[in-house]
Write a protein that holds these residues in place. Structure first.
Motif, PDB file in Angstrom:
ATOM      1  N   GLN A 173      50.174  56.161  25.186  1.00  0.00           N
ATOM      2  CA  GLN A 173      50.921  56.581  26.368  1.00  0.00           C
ATOM      3  C   GLN A 173      50.992  55.456  27.400  1.00  0.00           C
ATOM      4  OE1 GLN A 173      52.574  59.303  26.443  1.00  0.00           O
ATOM      5  NE2 GLN A 173      53.329  58.945  28.531  1.00  0.00           N
ATOM      6  N   TYR A 174      49.872  54.785  27.617  1.00  0.00           N
ATOM      7  CA  TYR A 174      49.825  53.736  28.636  1.00  0.00           C
ATOM      8  C   TYR A 174      50.785  52.590  28.295  1.00  0.00           C
ATOM      9  CZ  TYR A 174      48.240  49.809  31.434  1.00  0.00           C
ATOM     10  OH  TYR A 174      48.202  48.732  32.275  1.00  0.00           O
TER      11      TYR A 174
ATOM     12  N   GLU B 245      54.374  53.505  28.730  1.00  0.00           N
ATOM     13  CA  GLU B 245      54.795  53.455  30.134  1.00  0.00           C
ATOM     14  C   GLU B 245      54.995  52.022  30.611  1.00  0.00           C
ATOM     15  OE1 GLU B 245      51.791  55.734  32.118  1.00  0.00           O
ATOM     16  OE2 GLU B 245      52.557  57.605  31.224  1.00  0.00           O
ATOM     17  N   GLN B 246      54.240  51.082  30.030  1.00  0.00           N
ATOM     18  CA  GLN B 246      54.399  49.673  30.396  1.00  0.00           C
ATOM     19  C   GLN B 246      55.606  49.043  29.701  1.00  0.00           C
ATOM     20  OE1 GLN B 246      52.155  48.417  32.748  1.00  0.00           O
ATOM     21  NE2 GLN B 246      51.606  50.580  32.676  1.00  0.00           N
TER      22      GLN B 246
END
Lengths: 395, 212
Positions: free
Chosen positions: B124-125, B128-129
């Motif tokens: 997820q991280y 998002e990046q």
């Protein structure tokens, strides 16, 4: 993936074996009788629907849908709920029938497969939809019927939490001013993340009064007296309307005599956009998952081109059976064991007993592996064995 | 009195800190719990029962309702996405999630890999990046991955940064601060609302006082 063993089923699928079937069936019959007695007529719809119609209109999230392709390449879904199919039917095949419509269903529903136990990809749901009636009497009727149905199913200790999405929206919008910002806060409630909600509220450039109003929302659970606190937090037209609805609803529920099972919870946000008014969820003391849910969905029918206000509920039968927690024994059966010389006589006797309402197994002795084991499985056994005419030995 | 309220918690420091908070909130808990080998610990006087579980499993016990409440790190909450109420930030066992790697790390152009105990969270991280990476799931000693070339970066919990330093790794990005949260099963939250609301309120008072 390796080839499945021959006994395996696809992930998330369950068999219903005789003892469980009996239990489930008994509960189902009692529930159905109750729903029928309130004048709701049962309907059935197909297991497969188009993704573009029922699939997208349904309250079930896209990633939870069980999708397939048909021969023409259309995406299909295995029916994820019954509300969207019933809306489709109410707006098409039943479009000439005047509102309100009172429809009921009990049918298997499907979800995308998940590996973890306790998350079946197919389960049975029973419920009702009351289409074309926007009154508080309708909201109350549906909740009271859900309570009556849970009670008839054998559930003693249960609670129903009632919220109102119209109130939540009115308060959030009144304080933060834009749909977008209200949406962020609404998502925290939807995700049951009160810590995130509080942190986000504190990060907003709000007056301390407004901050208190938002945080006050989290306190709005308990008895009907909390409706007064709710009124303190926001006074605009939409909020007043929602609170008026709820006051009326609590009156209706009192008239039905179900108040002891009802609790107010204005933080209840079960979906980001589907519901439009009163929402509710049912819980039993013996199971960690909510058993039933429902609410007002006044915008669904217009997607099928017959705008109408509507409300309904669904009860998860698989969860309810667990929550009720009792198991039925198998039904009492009689067995007639015969040898072929006396087959005719045995068949006649079986017909007579069946006529009297008994459940009778007719078994040729030659087909039996172990007679003792067989006779133990039945409440009573008649023997029509050997050349002897007339009479029957009875055990 | 009915059945005790059941609280699932990780063993060890978090358990001790959470128990201390409960004592401050006025729950009559014994000064010491005997023997750390027990998995279920009763505190009869306070009408509480503790289930001692692996940190990552706490939300599971609570979601299935075998525990009414739980104390779970925000990291496990993000990773597990369980259907439970997150009602209170207990402000204990503070740490944060970070991306770490070898000093002088430069983004690899060829299939960059990230090792983590938190595959969902890491996925997820990086999504998002806007960065495409491949996630490799490990169950512990994550620092090994960049040292032996299994991955060029890791996503893990950092509290003091000592473990990273001792293994010659440096922190590259901070993802999110982590504290332990009080979580509640949705059914218990309704069926036992009076007792749970009381417990939450008393704990909230203690936590907020500590805050000031």
């Amino acid at each position: 993936m390796s080839k499945p063993f021959m006994f395996e089923k696809p992930v998330g699928m369950r068999d219903t074996l005789p003892a469980y079937y009996q239990t489930k069936n008994k509960i189902r019959q009692r529930m159905k009788k109750e729903i029928d007695s309130w004048g709701y007529v049962p309907i059935e719809t197909p297991a497969l629907e188009y993704y573009d119609t029922v699939g997208t209109a349904s309250a079930i999230l896209d990633q939870q849908l069980f999708k397939l392709l048909d021969q023409q390449g259309n995406t299909l879904v295995l029916r994820p709920d019954m509300t969207a199919p019933i809306a489709r039917v109410a707006a098409s095949s039943l479009k000439d029938q005047a509102f309100p419509l009172r429809l009921s269903y009990h049918s298997p529903l499907f979800r995308a497969q998940q590996k973890e136990g306790g998350r079946p990809a197919e389960f049975e749901q029973m419920g009702v939809e009351l289409v074309g009636d926007g009154t508080s009497s309708a909201d109350g009727e549906v909740i009271a019927l859900m309570a009556a149905t849970l009670k008839k199913a054998g559930l003693q200790d249960f609670q129903i939490a009632i919220g109102h999405i119209g109130y939540v929206n009115a308060l959030l919008l009144d304080v933060v001013g834009s749909e977008e910002r209200a949406d962020t806060l609404r998502r925290y409630l939807y995700e049951k993340n009160y810590v995130g909600f509080k942190q986000h509220v504190k990060s907003l450039p709000l007056s301390s009064i407004d901050e208190k109003r938002l945080l006050g929302l989290l306190q709005l659970r308990g008895g009907a007296e909390k409706l007064n606190d709710a009124q303190e937090l926001v006074q605009n037209g939409d909020a007043a309307q929602a609170l008026h609805d709820l006051h009326q609803l609590f009156d209706v529920l009192e008239a039905y005599g179900v108040s002891e099972h009802i609790k107010l919870d204005l933080n209840l946000v079960m979906h980001m956009s589907y519901y439009t008014g009163v929402v509710f969820e049912g819980y039993g003391s013996k199971l960690g998952f909510p058993l039933s849910s429902g609410g007002r969905y006044d915008e669904l029918l217009q997607k099928f081109h017959r705008p109408a206000r509507a409300t309904g509920f669904g009860i998860r039968l698989d969860l309810l059976v667990e929550a009720v927690g009792e198991t039925e024994g198998l039904p009492q059966q009689t067995c007639i064991l015969f040898s072929k010389e006396r087959r005719k006589e045995a068949i006649k006797e079986a017909a007579q007993l069946r006529e009297d309402g008994r459940s009778v197994v007719l078994q040729d002795l030659q087909g039996v592996e172990n007679v003792d084991e067989l006779s133990e499985a039945y409440e009573e056994v008649y023997y029509f064995i050997g050349k002897k005419q007339g009479g029957s030995s009875h055990e | 009195m009915s059945e005790p309220l059941t609280v699932a918690m990780p063993k060890g420091r978090i358990f001790e800190e959470a128990v201390e908070l409960l004592r401050e909130a006025g729950f009559p808990l014994p000064p010491e719990f005997d023997d750390s080998r027990k998995l279920i610990v009763d505190a009869n006087e306070a009408d509480l029962r503790f289930i001692l579980a692996k940190p990552m499993d706490v939300p599971t016990y609570v979601e299935h309702g075998v525990a009414d409440l739980g104390v779970a790190g925000k990291d496990t909450m993000i990773e597990e996405e369980r259907d439970v109420y997150e009602v209170l930030d207990l402000n204990i066992s503070e740490c944060y999630l970070a991306v770490a790697g070898l000093p002088g790390y430069e983004k690899s152009d060829i299939n960059p890999k990230v090792a983590s105990k938190y595959p969902n969270l890491a996925t997820q991280y990086f999504k998002e990046q806007g960065e495409q990476v491949e996630i490799i799931k490990l169950n512990g000693s994550i620092e090994l991955a960049p040292l032996v070339g299994l991955a060029d970066r890791i996503v893990d919990i950092v509290s003091t940064g000592r473990t990273l330093r001792e293994n010659g790794l440096v922190e590259l990005e901070t993802i999110v601060p982590i504290t332990s949260r009080l979580i509640v099963n949705p059914v218990s939250y309704r069926m036992k609302d009076t007792r749970i609301d009381d417990l939450v309120e008393r704990l909230a008072k203690v936590v907020e006082e500590d805050d000031e």
